[in-house]
Design a protein around this motif. Sequence first.
Motif, PDB file in Angstrom:
ATOM      1  N   VAL A   1      14.667 -30.714 -16.051  1.00 49.83           N
ATOM      2  CA  VAL A   1      13.723 -31.792 -15.760  1.00 49.83           C
ATOM      3  C   VAL A   1      12.302 -31.300 -15.974  1.00 49.83           C
ATOM      4  O   VAL A   1      11.882 -30.288 -15.416  1.00 49.83           O
ATOM      5  CB  VAL A   1      13.905 -32.296 -14.316  1.00 49.83           C
ATOM      6  CG1 VAL A   1      12.851 -33.355 -13.992  1.00 49.83           C
ATOM      7  CG2 VAL A   1      15.304 -32.870 -14.118  1.00 49.83           C
TER       8      VAL A   1
ATOM      9  N   SER B   1       8.532 -48.026 -12.880  1.00 53.32           N
ATOM     10  CA  SER B   1       9.462 -47.010 -12.398  1.00 53.32           C
ATOM     11  C   SER B   1       8.704 -45.813 -11.839  1.00 53.32           C
ATOM     12  O   SER B   1       7.640 -45.435 -12.336  1.00 53.32           O
ATOM     13  CB  SER B   1      10.387 -46.577 -13.535  1.00 53.32           C
ATOM     14  OG  SER B   1      11.138 -45.444 -13.146  1.00 53.32           O
TER      15      SER B   1
ATOM     16  N   SER C   1       9.493 -42.937 -12.211  1.00 47.62           N
ATOM     17  CA  SER C   1       9.590 -41.833 -13.166  1.00 47.62           C
ATOM     18  C   SER C   1       8.319 -41.695 -13.988  1.00 47.62           C
ATOM     19  O   SER C   1       8.089 -40.672 -14.633  1.00 47.62           O
ATOM     20  CB  SER C   1      10.791 -42.040 -14.104  1.00 47.62           C
ATOM     21  OG  SER C   1      10.619 -43.211 -14.883  1.00 47.62           O
ATOM     22  N   THR C   2       7.465 -42.711 -13.969  1.00 50.66           N
ATOM     23  CA  THR C   2       6.214 -42.701 -14.742  1.00 50.66           C
ATOM     24  C   THR C   2       5.020 -42.607 -13.797  1.00 50.66           C
ATOM     25  O   THR C   2       4.970 -43.272 -12.768  1.00 50.66           O
ATOM     26  CB  THR C   2       6.087 -43.978 -15.593  1.00 50.66           C
ATOM     27  OG1 THR C   2       7.202 -44.081 -16.474  1.00 50.66           O
ATOM     28  CG2 THR C   2       4.808 -43.957 -16.413  1.00 50.66           C
TER      29      THR C   2
ATOM     30  N   VAL D   1       5.980 -39.086 -18.075  1.00 48.16           N
ATOM     31  CA  VAL D   1       7.288 -39.509 -17.577  1.00 48.16           C
ATOM     32  C   VAL D   1       8.109 -38.277 -17.218  1.00 48.16           C
ATOM     33  O   VAL D   1       8.156 -37.302 -17.991  1.00 48.16           O
ATOM     34  CB  VAL D   1       8.038 -40.352 -18.636  1.00 48.16           C
ATOM     35  CG1 VAL D   1       9.413 -40.758 -18.127  1.00 48.16           C
ATOM     36  CG2 VAL D   1       7.227 -41.586 -19.018  1.00 48.16           C
ATOM     37  N   TRP D   2       8.734 -38.342 -16.050  1.00 46.78           N
ATOM     38  CA  TRP D   2       9.701 -37.302 -15.715  1.00 46.78           C
ATOM     39  C   TRP D   2      10.911 -37.482 -16.625  1.00 46.78           C
ATOM     40  O   TRP D   2      11.459 -38.576 -16.737  1.00 46.78           O
ATOM     41  CB  TRP D   2      10.124 -37.406 -14.250  1.00 46.78           C
ATOM     42  CG  TRP D   2       9.044 -37.005 -13.284  1.00 46.78           C
ATOM     43  CD1 TRP D   2       8.246 -37.845 -12.562  1.00 46.78           C
ATOM     44  CD2 TRP D   2       8.644 -35.681 -12.969  1.00 46.78           C
ATOM     45  NE1 TRP D   2       7.363 -37.124 -11.800  1.00 46.78           N
ATOM     46  CE2 TRP D   2       7.578 -35.777 -12.027  1.00 46.78           C
ATOM     47  CE3 TRP D   2       9.056 -34.410 -13.370  1.00 46.78           C
ATOM     48  CZ2 TRP D   2       6.942 -34.667 -11.496  1.00 46.78           C
ATOM     49  CZ3 TRP D   2       8.428 -33.304 -12.838  1.00 46.78           C
ATOM     50  CH2 TRP D   2       7.386 -33.432 -11.907  1.00 46.78           C
ATOM     51  N   TYR D   3      11.316 -36.389 -17.267  1.00 52.74           N
ATOM     52  CA  TYR D   3      12.323 -36.498 -18.333  1.00 52.74           C
ATOM     53  C   TYR D   3      13.347 -35.377 -18.191  1.00 52.74           C
ATOM     54  O   TYR D   3      12.986 -34.207 -17.973  1.00 52.74           O
ATOM     55  CB  TYR D   3      11.622 -36.418 -19.700  1.00 52.74           C
ATOM     56  CG  TYR D   3      12.474 -36.817 -20.871  1.00 52.74           C
ATOM     57  CD1 TYR D   3      12.647 -38.159 -21.201  1.00 52.74           C
ATOM     58  CD2 TYR D   3      13.106 -35.862 -21.656  1.00 52.74           C
ATOM     59  CE1 TYR D   3      13.417 -38.538 -22.291  1.00 52.74           C
ATOM     60  CE2 TYR D   3      13.870 -36.220 -22.750  1.00 52.74           C
ATOM     61  CZ  TYR D   3      14.036 -37.557 -23.064  1.00 52.74           C
ATOM     62  OH  TYR D   3      14.809 -37.923 -24.139  1.00 52.74           O
TER      63      TYR D   3
ATOM     64  N   LYS E   1      14.901 -40.376 -19.446  1.00 53.42           N
ATOM     65  CA  LYS E   1      13.985 -40.273 -18.314  1.00 53.42           C
ATOM     66  C   LYS E   1      14.792 -40.244 -17.025  1.00 53.42           C
ATOM     67  O   LYS E   1      15.954 -40.701 -16.970  1.00 53.42           O
ATOM     68  CB  LYS E   1      12.987 -41.421 -18.318  1.00 53.42           C
ATOM     69  CG  LYS E   1      13.591 -42.790 -18.061  1.00 53.42           C
ATOM     70  CD  LYS E   1      12.498 -43.850 -18.072  1.00 53.42           C
ATOM     71  CE  LYS E   1      13.087 -45.231 -17.770  1.00 53.42           C
ATOM     72  NZ  LYS E   1      12.035 -46.282 -17.738  1.00 53.42           N
ATOM     73  N   CYS E   2      14.178 -39.733 -15.984  1.00 56.35           N
ATOM     74  CA  CYS E   2      14.891 -39.592 -14.722  1.00 56.35           C
ATOM     75  C   CYS E   2      13.932 -39.788 -13.551  1.00 56.35           C
ATOM     76  O   CYS E   2      12.709 -39.723 -13.717  1.00 56.35           O
ATOM     77  CB  CYS E   2      15.577 -38.230 -14.637  1.00 56.35           C
ATOM     78  SG  CYS E   2      14.411 -36.840 -14.664  1.00 56.35           S
ATOM     79  N   GLU E   3      14.486 -40.032 -12.418  1.00 53.84           N
ATOM     80  CA  GLU E   3      13.699 -40.160 -11.206  1.00 53.84           C
ATOM     81  C   GLU E   3      13.393 -38.764 -10.668  1.00 53.84           C
ATOM     82  O   GLU E   3      14.276 -37.897 -10.638  1.00 53.84           O
ATOM     83  CB  GLU E   3      14.440 -40.971 -10.154  1.00 53.84           C
ATOM     84  CG  GLU E   3      14.679 -42.421 -10.544  1.00 53.84           C
ATOM     85  CD  GLU E   3      13.386 -43.196 -10.698  1.00 53.84           C
ATOM     86  OE1 GLU E   3      12.476 -42.997  -9.868  1.00 53.84           O
ATOM     87  OE2 GLU E   3      13.272 -43.986 -11.661  1.00 53.84           O
ATOM     88  N   PRO E   4      12.158 -38.491 -10.275  1.00 55.77           N
ATOM     89  CA  PRO E   4      11.836 -37.167  -9.741  1.00 55.77           C
ATOM     90  C   PRO E   4      12.474 -36.955  -8.376  1.00 55.77           C
ATOM     91  O   PRO E   4      12.700 -37.917  -7.618  1.00 55.77           O
ATOM     92  CB  PRO E   4      10.308 -37.196  -9.649  1.00 55.77           C
ATOM     93  CG  PRO E   4       9.984 -38.643  -9.431  1.00 55.77           C
ATOM     94  CD  PRO E   4      11.003 -39.410 -10.241  1.00 55.77           C
TER      95      PRO E   4
END
Length: 278
Positions: A188, A224, A226-227, A251-253, A260-263
């Motif tokens: 991540v 989101s 994630s951004t 963006v968390w990736y 992309k992903c949720e932190p």
Amino acid sequence: MFISRTLHNHALARNLVIQRPHLRPLPVRYSRQKSSSTLSSISVRLALNAYSNAICGSIFLNSTLQGLQAAFKDPASPFYLAPGTEGPESPDSPPSHAYISTLSAQEHVSEQEDPVKAAHDKLIRGGFDPLSFWEQRIVWGDQDSFQHVNNVRYIRFFESARIHWMTSLGEQLGGPEKAKAMIRGKGVSLILKSIDVQFRRPVTFPDTLIIGYRPLPPANDAESSSTFHVVASAYSLAQKAFVAHSKEALVWYDYDRLRKCEPGEREKEVLKSRVSSK
């Protein structure tokens, strides 16, 4: 010298007349005697010429070094080095604080003034993260035919500062290994979604930009988690002013899954600690 005395004695033994004009090769005249002595006479002449040329070269080198040393001490010389300072380690490494001088003017910074610290203080007052500060040296090739730094270069400048900031985030999240993984696209990390650059002043060589980043508080909308958004600014040491600003969406990736992903909570906590109230 031993060589000079030996050659001189050897020449006298063969009735050679030696002439030594100042700073010129040494011609040698010899009388025709036996043919067996001719070769030896020529050898002596060549040896004396080589010895004379070595002395001339030494005198020229000493003169050149003396002139260069004098230039280092002359404030009007482009090679001037102020007392207590050092020259560059290589042609590509400018001396300390070279960014505040120009090619035509010889401006010297007082010992009390530190332009880098002044720039850092101004960025800190603007709420920028001190762990993001990046020094970007301007090189001559950054300029275009309009005789200023090409606008496209700023995208790369902000990228270098952003990667530096990301490294500091990785250090806080999991030490050197995590920092290395984040900038190599493993696990991540972050990826750039968009960037908007505003140009305020043209920049010319030589100069150094101090770039700082700061994340913005999360917006209260349906976007989101994630951004998130960050802003960055580039401060010119030569102009003592901001020359460009950037607003970016990151963006968390998950680079292992390419999506992309949720932190996680730890990522949210670290990012929140970097958000300034200003």
